[in-house]
Design an enzyme around this catalytic site. Structure first.
Site, PDB file in Angstrom:
ATOM      1  N   ASP A   1      -5.001   6.749  10.133  1.00  0.00           N
ATOM      2  CA  ASP A   1      -4.827   5.499  10.608  1.00  0.00           C
ATOM      3  C   ASP A   1      -3.319   5.244  11.170  1.00  0.00           C
ATOM      4  O   ASP A   1      -3.105   4.256  11.876  1.00  0.00           O
ATOM      5  CB  ASP A   1      -4.861   4.158   9.599  1.00  0.00           C
ATOM      6  CG  ASP A   1      -3.800   4.492   8.341  1.00  0.00           C
ATOM      7  OD1 ASP A   1      -2.936   5.527   8.442  1.00  0.00           O
ATOM      8  OD2 ASP A   1      -3.850   3.716   7.363  1.00  0.00           O
TER       9      ASP A   1
ATOM     10  N   SER B   1       0.794  -0.969   0.058  1.00  0.00           N
ATOM     11  CA  SER B   1      -0.039  -0.069   0.004  1.00  0.00           C
ATOM     12  C   SER B   1       0.870   1.282   0.037  1.00  0.00           C
ATOM     13  O   SER B   1       0.668   2.241  -0.476  1.00  0.00           O
ATOM     14  CB  SER B   1      -0.992  -0.225   1.111  1.00  0.00           C
ATOM     15  OG  SER B   1      -0.204  -0.173   2.416  1.00  0.00           O
TER      16      SER B   1
ATOM     17  N   HIS C   1      -0.074   4.731   7.569  1.00  0.00           N
ATOM     18  CA  HIS C   1       0.218   5.237   6.110  1.00  0.00           C
ATOM     19  C   HIS C   1       0.626   7.066   6.225  1.00  0.00           C
ATOM     20  O   HIS C   1      -0.359   7.537   6.743  1.00  0.00           O
ATOM     21  CB  HIS C   1      -0.955   4.948   5.350  1.00  0.00           C
ATOM     22  CG  HIS C   1      -1.067   3.641   4.952  1.00  0.00           C
ATOM     23  ND1 HIS C   1      -2.235   2.943   5.658  1.00  0.00           N
ATOM     24  CD2 HIS C   1      -0.587   2.749   4.102  1.00  0.00           C
ATOM     25  CE1 HIS C   1      -2.136   1.734   5.336  1.00  0.00           C
ATOM     26  NE2 HIS C   1      -1.497   1.594   4.413  1.00  0.00           N
TER      27      HIS C   1
END
Length: 236
Positions: free
Chosen positions: A208, A55, A211
């Site tokens: 979060d 990601s 990231h």
């Protein structure tokens, strides 16, 4: 008596005439220009760099153009490099996933490879020996193709315990040395070097707290860019 053709002075373009000499000079000049331009045209062709990752590479949670790949490509172009980075980031991917897809990801146009996997292995507390074996297999595949490669790792935090932390953190330098890869020991080191309070104050992380935000990616790219430049010097 009419003059024979051979008696008439020539005004043609033979090698001994002034016009012939001018023509030879023009041809020589054109040849010199072509010889000079040919290497430049070869240099102008962009290098295709495959970015194999998760990601973080894919650009999770970020608007188009603000993820790692587009920011890195813009940084490299601003520093005079013609590069086309193929975004092979898959959100949630582990090193096992990267190992499974690297073979068909290495298309004939790929000239260099960046591997940035391992974060999800760590988050799932997968055995470091398993991660090491997958990284080893991926680097071996790239080596087999004769391509230069950059290995970007991550650092395990202390809450995983000292044994896990040591085994996981050792993967990146040891595998890079074994396979002749350009090493980035910790892709997120520029963020990890800051306190949580400073990261929050500067808006460097997404909600979060895993990231990086676009601003956080910019910090990562500023540290990563010079190492990718080193990788590009190895492209044949």
């Amino acid at each position: 008596m009419r003059p024979r053709i051979s008696d008439v002075p020539s005004k043609g373009y033979g090698p001994g005439t002034a016009s012939g000499k001018r023509r030879r000079m023009i041809f020589s000049a054109l040849a010199a220009v072509l010889l000079a331009v040919a290497p430049l045209r070869a240099q102008e062709a962009p290098v295709t760099l495959l970015a194999l990752g998760d990601s973080l590479t894919q650009g999770y949670g970020l608007p188009q153009g603000e993820g790692l790949v587009p920011q890195l490509q813009a940084w490299l172009q601003a520093h005079g490099h013609r590069v086309n980075i193929v975004n092979a980031g898959v959100s949630g991917d582990t090193t096992a996933g990267g190992r499974a897809r690297i073979g068909w990801s290495l298309t004939p146009d790929v000239q260099a490879v960046m591997i940035a996997l391992g974060g999800n292995d760590m988050l799932r507390a997968l055995p470091p020996a398993q991660t090491r074996a997958n990284i080893d297999a991926m680097l071996s595949e790239v080596n087999k193709r004769g391509l230069p490669v950059l290995l970007a790792g991550l650092s395990a935090p202390g809450n995983y315990g000292p044994d896990y932390q040591h085994a996981f953190n050792a993967i990146w330098p040891e595998m890079a040395a074994a396979h002749g890869a350009v090493l980035v020991p910790d892709l997120l080191a520029p963020l990890a070097a800051l306190s949580p309070e400073e990261r929050a104050a500067r808006g460097l992380m997404q909600a979060d707290n895993i990231h990086p935000s676009a601003a956080g990616v910019k910090l990562v790219v500023e540290a990563l860019g010079p190492r990718v430049e080193t990788l590009l010097t190895e492209v044949k």
